[in-house]
Write an enzyme that holds these catalytic residues in place. Structure first.
Site, PDB file in Angstrom:
ATOM      1  N   GLY A 169       0.833  -1.193   0.000  1.00 53.69           N
ATOM      2  CA  GLY A 169       0.000   0.000   0.000  1.00 53.69           C
ATOM      3  C   GLY A 169       0.864   1.238   0.000  1.00 53.69           C
ATOM      4  N   CYS A 170       0.364   2.283   0.594  1.00 52.36           N
ATOM      5  CA  CYS A 170       1.064   3.566   0.632  1.00 52.36           C
ATOM      6  C   CYS A 170       2.392   3.439   1.377  1.00 52.36           C
ATOM      7  CB  CYS A 170       0.162   4.602   1.298  1.00 52.36           C
ATOM      8  SG  CYS A 170       0.965   6.195   1.521  1.00 52.36           S
ATOM      9  N   PHE A 171       3.456   3.927   0.774  1.00 54.22           N
ATOM     10  CA  PHE A 171       4.759   3.812   1.420  1.00 54.22           C
ATOM     11  C   PHE A 171       4.864   4.641   2.697  1.00 54.22           C
ATOM     12  CE2 PHE A 171       6.467   6.337  -2.501  1.00 54.22           C
ATOM     13  CZ  PHE A 171       5.831   7.511  -2.123  1.00 54.22           C
ATOM     14  N   TRP A 172       4.043   5.675   2.855  1.00 54.28           N
ATOM     15  CA  TRP A 172       4.069   6.449   4.097  1.00 54.28           C
ATOM     16  C   TRP A 172       3.742   5.559   5.292  1.00 54.28           C
ATOM     17  CZ3 TRP A 172       0.293  10.818   2.247  1.00 54.28           C
ATOM     18  CH2 TRP A 172       0.926  11.615   1.286  1.00 54.28           C
ATOM     19  N   CYS A 173       2.777   4.644   5.121  1.00 54.38           N
ATOM     20  CA  CYS A 173       2.370   3.754   6.221  1.00 54.38           C
ATOM     21  C   CYS A 173       3.510   2.822   6.616  1.00 54.38           C
ATOM     22  CB  CYS A 173       1.162   2.915   5.803  1.00 54.38           C
ATOM     23  SG  CYS A 173      -0.327   3.870   5.456  1.00 54.38           S
TER      24      CYS A 173
END
Length: 177
Positions: free
Chosen positions: A10-14
């Site tokens: 998913g989102c790399f920020w997570c």
């Protein structure tokens, strides 16, 4: 000796927000992997046409944390059963993938997936790809340490904070001081 792990979930920020807090992980960098376009931009990756996934690349000390333990965290903090999406984030750039850097890493990943499948750890089949690492393209500077710099931003509060809470509850003994 420091090793490398590259994960898409998913989102790399997570993923970055979680792995920055894990003992034994020395560095976390958000970026892109798995596509054909050289030097992809965030916009190109989000278009879904570059073929890249949003990834984090970790530098870790196997004397402090094993590759398997890194993957165990990975399978807790994202849903490995949804094809090309995590929550409301949809597209191939959000696929679940383990980009291995050695035959040993590939074997560990496949063995863990088989164990989770046999144990019926999830209600649906695991769709996580296990593929050889390719060129890692670092994300633009504004993506780095995003959660740390923007904890009050809506996406951070609604999506990342609950993942961090789940991680902290499940791996409280593995948090950095």
């Amino acid at each position: 000796m420091i090793e490398t792990a590259t994960l898409a979930g998913g989102c790399f920020w997570c993923l970055e927000a979680v792995y920055e807090q894990l003992q034994g992980v020395n560095a976390v960098e958000s970026g892109y992997m798995g596509g054909a376009l050289a030097r992809p931009s965030y916009e190109a990756v989000c278009s879904g046409e570059s073929g890249h996934a949003e990834v984090v690349q970790l530098q870790f000390d196997p004397a402090q944390i094993s590759y398997r333990e890194i993957l165990e965290v990975f399978f807790v903090i994202h849903d490995p059963t949804t094809l090309n999406r995590q929550g409301n984030d949809r597209g191939t750039q959000y696929r679940s993938a383990i980009f291995y850097h050695s035959p040993e890493q590939a074997a560990v990943a496949r063995r863990l997936i088989a164990e989770l499948t046999e144990a019926r750890a999830f209600d649906r089949p695991i769709v996580t790809e296990v593929v050889a690492a390719q060129t890692f393209w670092p994300a633009e500077a504004y993506h780095r340490q995003y959660y740390r710099r923007h904890p009050e931003q809506g996406y951070c509060r609604v999506v990342i904070a609950p993942k961090l809470a789940k991680f902290r509850a499940s791996f409280s003994g593995r948090l950095k001081n």
